[in-house]
Design a protein around this motif. Sequence first.
Motif, PDB file in Angstrom:
ATOM      1  N   GLN A 100      22.354  26.231  47.011  1.00 16.98           N
ATOM      2  CA  GLN A 100      20.940  27.186  47.467  1.00 16.98           C
ATOM      3  C   GLN A 100      21.149  28.965  47.036  1.00 16.98           C
ATOM      4  O   GLN A 100      20.236  29.405  46.286  1.00 16.98           O
ATOM      5  CB  GLN A 100      20.173  26.031  48.036  1.00 16.98           C
ATOM      6  N   VAL A 101      21.435  29.288  48.731  1.00 18.74           N
ATOM      7  CA  VAL A 101      21.653  30.598  48.653  1.00 18.74           C
ATOM      8  C   VAL A 101      22.995  30.849  47.565  1.00 18.74           C
ATOM      9  O   VAL A 101      24.248  30.287  48.470  1.00 18.74           O
ATOM     10  CB  VAL A 101      21.954  30.346  50.118  1.00 18.74           C
ATOM     11  N   GLN A 102      22.974  32.097  47.166  1.00 20.10           N
ATOM     12  CA  GLN A 102      24.334  32.046  46.879  1.00 20.10           C
ATOM     13  C   GLN A 102      24.800  33.828  47.606  1.00 20.10           C
ATOM     14  O   GLN A 102      24.028  34.733  47.508  1.00 20.10           O
ATOM     15  CB  GLN A 102      24.656  31.986  45.237  1.00 20.10           C
ATOM     16  N   LEU A 103      26.534  34.385  47.476  1.00 18.95           N
ATOM     17  CA  LEU A 103      26.528  35.675  47.319  1.00 18.95           C
ATOM     18  C   LEU A 103      26.894  36.099  46.404  1.00 18.95           C
ATOM     19  O   LEU A 103      28.034  35.876  46.501  1.00 18.95           O
ATOM     20  CB  LEU A 103      27.168  36.147  48.754  1.00 18.95           C
ATOM     21  N   VAL A 104      26.751  37.485  45.918  1.00 17.75           N
ATOM     22  CA  VAL A 104      27.535  37.872  45.226  1.00 17.75           C
ATOM     23  C   VAL A 104      28.097  39.200  44.930  1.00 17.75           C
ATOM     24  O   VAL A 104      27.428  40.209  45.330  1.00 17.75           O
ATOM     25  CB  VAL A 104      26.863  37.138  43.649  1.00 17.75           C
ATOM     26  N   GLU A 105      29.212  39.772  44.956  1.00 20.38           N
ATOM     27  CA  GLU A 105      29.945  40.387  45.732  1.00 20.38           C
ATOM     28  C   GLU A 105      29.768  41.927  44.085  1.00 20.38           C
ATOM     29  O   GLU A 105      30.802  40.664  43.183  1.00 20.38           O
ATOM     30  CB  GLU A 105      31.286  40.919  46.622  1.00 20.38           C
ATOM     31  N   SER A 106      30.470  43.034  44.444  1.00 25.38           N
ATOM     32  CA  SER A 106      30.443  44.135  42.825  1.00 25.38           C
ATOM     33  C   SER A 106      31.004  45.102  43.095  1.00 25.38           C
ATOM     34  O   SER A 106      31.140  45.291  44.128  1.00 25.38           O
ATOM     35  CB  SER A 106      29.059  43.694  42.342  1.00 25.38           C
ATOM     36  N   GLY A 107      31.510  45.676  42.567  1.00 18.51           N
ATOM     37  CA  GLY A 107      31.537  47.330  42.220  1.00 18.51           C
ATOM     38  C   GLY A 107      32.893  47.163  43.113  1.00 18.51           C
ATOM     39  O   GLY A 107      33.747  48.875  43.141  1.00 18.51           O
ATOM     40  N   GLY A 108      34.066  46.807  43.075  1.00 22.22           N
ATOM     41  CA  GLY A 108      35.353  46.811  43.150  1.00 22.22           C
ATOM     42  C   GLY A 108      36.288  47.108  42.077  1.00 22.22           C
ATOM     43  O   GLY A 108      35.640  47.035  40.434  1.00 22.22           O
ATOM     44  N   GLY A 109      37.524  47.379  42.057  1.00 21.53           N
ATOM     45  CA  GLY A 109      38.415  48.280  41.032  1.00 21.53           C
ATOM     46  C   GLY A 109      39.717  49.192  41.534  1.00 21.53           C
ATOM     47  O   GLY A 109      39.280  48.617  43.010  1.00 21.53           O
ATOM     48  N   LEU A 110      39.806  49.363  40.539  1.00 23.55           N
ATOM     49  CA  LEU A 110      41.068  50.161  40.860  1.00 23.55           C
ATOM     50  C   LEU A 110      40.515  51.854  40.767  1.00 23.55           C
ATOM     51  O   LEU A 110      39.909  52.434  40.031  1.00 23.55           O
ATOM     52  CB  LEU A 110      42.161  50.175  39.551  1.00 23.55           C
ATOM     53  N   VAL A 111      41.851  52.159  41.765  1.00 22.66           N
ATOM     54  CA  VAL A 111      41.102  53.324  41.780  1.00 22.66           C
ATOM     55  C   VAL A 111      41.982  54.547  42.699  1.00 22.66           C
ATOM     56  O   VAL A 111      43.089  53.756  43.766  1.00 22.66           O
ATOM     57  CB  VAL A 111      39.808  53.675  42.937  1.00 22.66           C
ATOM     58  N   GLN A 112      42.385  55.604  42.284  1.00 23.73           N
ATOM     59  CA  GLN A 112      43.387  56.570  42.936  1.00 23.73           C
ATOM     60  C   GLN A 112      43.443  56.590  44.723  1.00 23.73           C
ATOM     61  O   GLN A 112      42.009  57.116  44.836  1.00 23.73           O
ATOM     62  CB  GLN A 112      43.191  57.773  42.075  1.00 23.73           C
ATOM     63  N   ALA A 113      44.002  56.862  45.237  1.00 29.04           N
ATOM     64  CA  ALA A 113      43.905  57.362  45.890  1.00 29.04           C
ATOM     65  C   ALA A 113      43.194  58.445  46.666  1.00 29.04           C
ATOM     66  O   ALA A 113      43.187  59.375  45.652  1.00 29.04           O
ATOM     67  CB  ALA A 113      45.040  57.499  47.267  1.00 29.04           C
ATOM     68  N   GLY A 114      42.239  58.364  47.921  1.00 30.48           N
ATOM     69  CA  GLY A 114      41.428  59.676  47.930  1.00 30.48           C
ATOM     70  C   GLY A 114      39.963  59.640  47.084  1.00 30.48           C
ATOM     71  O   GLY A 114      39.276  60.182  47.621  1.00 30.48           O
ATOM     72  N   GLY A 115      40.096  58.044  46.560  1.00 26.30           N
ATOM     73  CA  GLY A 115      38.960  58.222  45.227  1.00 26.30           C
ATOM     74  C   GLY A 115      37.710  57.407  46.564  1.00 26.30           C
ATOM     75  O   GLY A 115      37.806  56.708  47.174  1.00 26.30           O
ATOM     76  N   SER A 116      36.374  57.472  45.409  1.00 28.74           N
ATOM     77  CA  SER A 116      35.513  56.372  46.126  1.00 28.74           C
ATOM     78  C   SER A 116      35.039  54.891  45.894  1.00 28.74           C
ATOM     79  O   SER A 116      34.524  54.907  44.017  1.00 28.74           O
ATOM     80  CB  SER A 116      34.745  57.009  47.212  1.00 28.74           C
ATOM     81  N   LEU A 117      34.274  54.192  46.426  1.00 27.89           N
ATOM     82  CA  LEU A 117      33.686  52.921  45.352  1.00 27.89           C
ATOM     83  C   LEU A 117      32.826  52.612  46.174  1.00 27.89           C
ATOM     84  O   LEU A 117      32.643  52.806  47.471  1.00 27.89           O
ATOM     85  CB  LEU A 117      34.777  51.618  45.604  1.00 27.89           C
ATOM     86  N   ARG A 118      31.400  51.913  45.862  1.00 33.04           N
ATOM     87  CA  ARG A 118      30.624  51.592  46.948  1.00 33.04           C
ATOM     88  C   ARG A 118      30.709  49.696  46.054  1.00 33.04           C
ATOM     89  O   ARG A 118      30.773  49.450  45.164  1.00 33.04           O
ATOM     90  CB  ARG A 118      29.338  51.273  46.031  1.00 33.04           C
TER      91      ARG A 118
END
Length: 117
Positions: free
Chosen positions: A1-19
């Motif tokens: 019934q309750v679902q948690l869904v993550e998103s926003g990951g990916g490939l990034v170079q060192a020093g970069g940012s992700l949310r």
Amino acid sequence: QVQLVESGGGLVQAGGSLRLSCVASGSIISITYLAWFRQAPGKHRELVASTDNTNYADSVKGRFTISRDNAKNTGYLQMNDLKPEDTGTYLCNAVVATGNGRQYSYWGQGTQVTVSS
């Protein structure tokens, strides 16, 4: 019934940012606790950040920020100055107050973060 869904990951170079985002859906009244874990291949799961006392792992202090938008039932993990050691599957964990009057702990499926040199 309750679902948690993550998103926003990916490939990034060192020093970069992700949310990263964690969206909770279903018969939800509120999210009472939120945490982010990560797990690299062949390694144990480790706690990255949690909303209880805004706790952070030593390895990410000063670089990561956990937050929550209660109106959207969404949690976030802002990751800055990423390092190769941050690579792994990031999992959202939340304790959710549901319509049946109970609170349960739920896990998302995970989102992959890969940091290259």
